[in-house]
Write an enzyme that holds these catalytic residues in place. Structure first.
Site, mmCIF file in Angstrom:
data_model
loop_
_atom_site.group_PDB
_atom_site.id
_atom_site.type_symbol
_atom_site.label_atom_id
_atom_site.label_comp_id
_atom_site.label_asym_id
_atom_site.label_seq_id
_atom_site.Cartn_x
_atom_site.Cartn_y
_atom_site.Cartn_z
ATOM 1 C CD GLU A 97 -0.590 -4.187 0.944
ATOM 2 O OE1 GLU A 97 -0.759 -3.488 -0.066
ATOM 3 O OE2 GLU A 97 0.215 -5.133 0.991
ATOM 4 C CG ASP A 101 -5.568 -13.053 0.988
ATOM 5 O OD1 ASP A 101 -6.715 -13.321 1.342
ATOM 6 O OD2 ASP A 101 -4.937 -13.732 0.161
#
Ligand code: IMP
Ligand code: MG
Length: 175
Positions: A97, A101
């Site tokens: 990825e 977050d």
């Protein structure tokens, strides 16, 4: 509004770190084939560079998920836009990825993949913003921990632009 991008991590720094992460993965997966699952679109630049640095056999697949909500924040609702082409059953899966977050996207995705019966399942992210975490996600390989800033480049976009920058930068708006 005019904007510019300030360099946070240079091309050299990013490339050097990807090389190190690739070496670590090669060590950890010795004697195995690693099946990289790229989360589109952001993970694609990182995955290509990382795959080139891995010395054990590699296979690849792609998945695209989208989170609904405002443009720079994810809402927590995740939808599969494109599923994998191949089964992950009994494979040593490494999800690749661009950034973790809030953790919502990855937490959903890892759960979903786990249910499909891989032999092992791990997560590699180029960037991590730990301060922003809302949902707990176990990250096995991290390129860089970064501060709570909106970043672009190396696959990451702002309104679909800047993915092609060979470095990581912060978007700054001129007034
Ligand atoms: P999550 O909040 O961990 O679910 O992150 C979901 C997605 O938001 C990431 O995969 C990115 O596509 C996007 N995202 C989060 N932070 C940034 C950023 O700083 N720049 C660009 N995209 C971001
Ligand atoms: Mg992403």
């Amino acid at each position: 509004m005019a904007e510019h991008v300030r360099v946070l991590l240079s091309e050299e720094e990013v490339d050097a770190r990807i090389k190190e992460v690739g070496q670590q993965i090669s060590k950890d997966y010795e004697g195995k084939q690693v099946h990289l699952v790229c989360v589109l679109k952001g993970g694609s630049f990182f995955m290509c560079e990382l795959a080139k640095r891995i010395t054990v056999p590699v296979s690849l697949d792609f998945m695209s998920v989208s989170s609904y909500g405002s443009d720079t924040k994810s809402s927590g609702v995740v939808k599969i836009v494109k599923d994998l082409d191949e089964s992950v059953k009994d494979k040593d899966v490494l999800v690749v990825e661009d950034i973790v977050d809030s953790g919502r996207t990855l937490s959903y995705l890892m759960e979903l993949l786990r249910d499909r019966g891989p032999r092992s399942l791990h997560l590699c992210t180029l960037l991590d913003k730990p301060e922003r975490r809302v949902v707990d996600v176990k990250v096995d390989y991290t390129g860089f921990h970064i501060p709570d800033e909106f970043v672009v480049g190396y696959g990451l976009d702002y309104d679909q632009r800047y993915r092609n920058l060979p470095y990581i930068g912060i978007v700054e708006f001129d007034d």
